[in-house]
Write a protein that holds these residues in place. Sequence first.
Motif, PDB file in Angstrom:
ATOM      1  N   UNK A  61       3.899   9.751  16.701  1.00  0.00           N
ATOM      2  CA  UNK A  61       4.496   8.560  16.960  1.00  0.00           C
ATOM      3  C   UNK A  61       5.104   8.062  15.595  1.00  0.00           C
ATOM      4  N   UNK A  62       4.574   8.288  14.469  1.00  0.00           N
ATOM      5  CA  UNK A  62       4.968   8.040  13.170  1.00  0.00           C
ATOM      6  C   UNK A  62       6.155   8.992  12.556  1.00  0.00           C
ATOM      7  N   UNK A  82       4.107   4.577   6.096  1.00  0.00           N
ATOM      8  CA  UNK A  82       5.078   5.034   6.769  1.00  0.00           C
ATOM      9  C   UNK A  82       6.505   4.940   6.424  1.00  0.00           C
ATOM     10  N   UNK A  83       6.495   5.041   5.007  1.00  0.00           N
ATOM     11  CA  UNK A  83       7.752   5.848   4.479  1.00  0.00           C
ATOM     12  C   UNK A  83       8.168   7.087   4.763  1.00  0.00           C
ATOM     13  N   UNK A 140       0.846  -1.306  -0.023  1.00  0.00           N
ATOM     14  CA  UNK A 140       0.007  -0.031  -0.096  1.00  0.00           C
ATOM     15  C   UNK A 140       0.771   1.141  -0.101  1.00  0.00           C
ATOM     16  N   UNK A 141       1.825   1.274   0.813  1.00  0.00           N
ATOM     17  CA  UNK A 141       2.633   2.525   0.892  1.00  0.00           C
ATOM     18  C   UNK A 141       3.350   2.839  -0.549  1.00  0.00           C
ATOM     19  N   UNK A 194       8.648   9.657   2.969  1.00  0.00           N
ATOM     20  CA  UNK A 194       7.743  10.864   2.355  1.00  0.00           C
ATOM     21  C   UNK A 194       6.466  10.962   3.076  1.00  0.00           C
ATOM     22  N   UNK A 195       6.013   9.780   3.258  1.00  0.00           N
ATOM     23  CA  UNK A 195       4.461   9.696   3.657  1.00  0.00           C
ATOM     24  C   UNK A 195       4.430  10.331   5.189  1.00  0.00           C
ATOM     25  N   UNK A 196       5.224   9.732   6.012  1.00  0.00           N
ATOM     26  CA  UNK A 196       5.193  10.311   7.396  1.00  0.00           C
ATOM     27  C   UNK A 196       5.617  12.109   7.337  1.00  0.00           C
ATOM     28  N   UNK A 197       6.001  12.550   6.438  1.00  0.00           N
ATOM     29  CA  UNK A 197       6.219  14.068   6.261  1.00  0.00           C
ATOM     30  C   UNK A 197       4.956  14.771   6.329  1.00  0.00           C
TER      31      UNK A 197
END
Length: 406
Positions: free
Chosen positions: A162-163, A150-151, A112-113, A153-156
């Motif tokens: 927490x993430x 949780x990559x 999914x990521x 870029x995505x957690x950016x």
Amino acid sequence: MTAPAHTRTSDELIRAEEPVLAHNYHPLPVVVARAEGAWVEDVEGRRYLDMLAGYSALNFGHRHPALIEAAHHQLDRLTLTSRAFHNDRLAEFAERLARLTGQDMVLPMNTGAEAVESGIKVARKWAYEVKGVPADRATIVVAADNFHGRTTTIVSFSTDETARSGFGPFTPGFRIVPYNDLAAMEAAVDETTAAVLIEPIQGEAGVIVPDDGYLAGVRELTRRAGCLFVADEIQSGLGRTGRTLAVEHEDVVPDVVLLGKALGGGIVPVSAVVGSREVLGVLRPGEHGSTFGGNPLAAAVGTAVVELLESGEFQRRAAELGAVLREGLTALLGAGVVGFRSRGLWAGVDVDPAIGTGREISERLMREGILVKDTHGSTIRLAPPLTVTEDELRSAIGSLEKALAS
């Protein structure tokens, strides 16, 4: 269903993981050894009703016969070529998935990521080549409390500390607005906006269902602003909410849809970006890729998943049993449940904090033979396989009532 003999107990296996596994999860203390349909067994042979279904990766239950047959058949023929060559399973998978989702083209990936990362790249490329946004100026509008993976870029653009905490510096180019707030979204969209990226229903946040008209409003806003609507249906899609896609509840067709989890049938990781030819057509050889994306085994299983959904049976089951779930949760309001949100066979249940945290309630349910998972605070998520029976579902609701009263 009989669990295989093990030389170590559940407690021993859990202790054995401690020194050798990275501690990026906090699982419930159950060690699953075998599963079928909506049920799993631990190493001691205790049975549990799975009311989480792998965060919707197991929409069709554990080891669905049609999916297992497709995997076995393909394992005997061909599993991987890489995309350096064509394979004989990919065309049918892409054709049928595009038709199922009402789109033109398919970009196959694995997780999914990866689908989200691919969607971001495609949206930016489209913004530069089609919309005419100046180089490196493209922005993407996202929603607070999102969960897209949780990559780095995505957690950016996550608002979950927490993430995020400890993983910077973060990727620029994202604007975060409150979910379910069209006015805030409109204020954030400008000539640099490549896309609006949202979950039609926010899963990790507690199954947050937006107001009626929100998704249609996002579609109209993006059309008017000349940017893309990218819908992350990785958890909400493929039958979970009573429709093939959650956006169908408002008759909305996004420019791009991100799929994953259930697309692999609980057997192999399969994800995909599906979209219009105008958007996915911006990709050229060498600009994006995946060694395993679109592999023959994944395509065979994915095709079998699409075939299950083409009949509409699972969408109908989710809608009908979703009404049973909603009825059962409504009866628990004021009896330990302070609120809930549901659509189809998917619910976020807010438990009275005085009774326990979401983790504590999940542990009590585990002792009752029901597997669920908490999210934030005192909220638990319910997402049984779409193969669950009405009796099983009512039994699970009864177990929840007992766990709340204990």
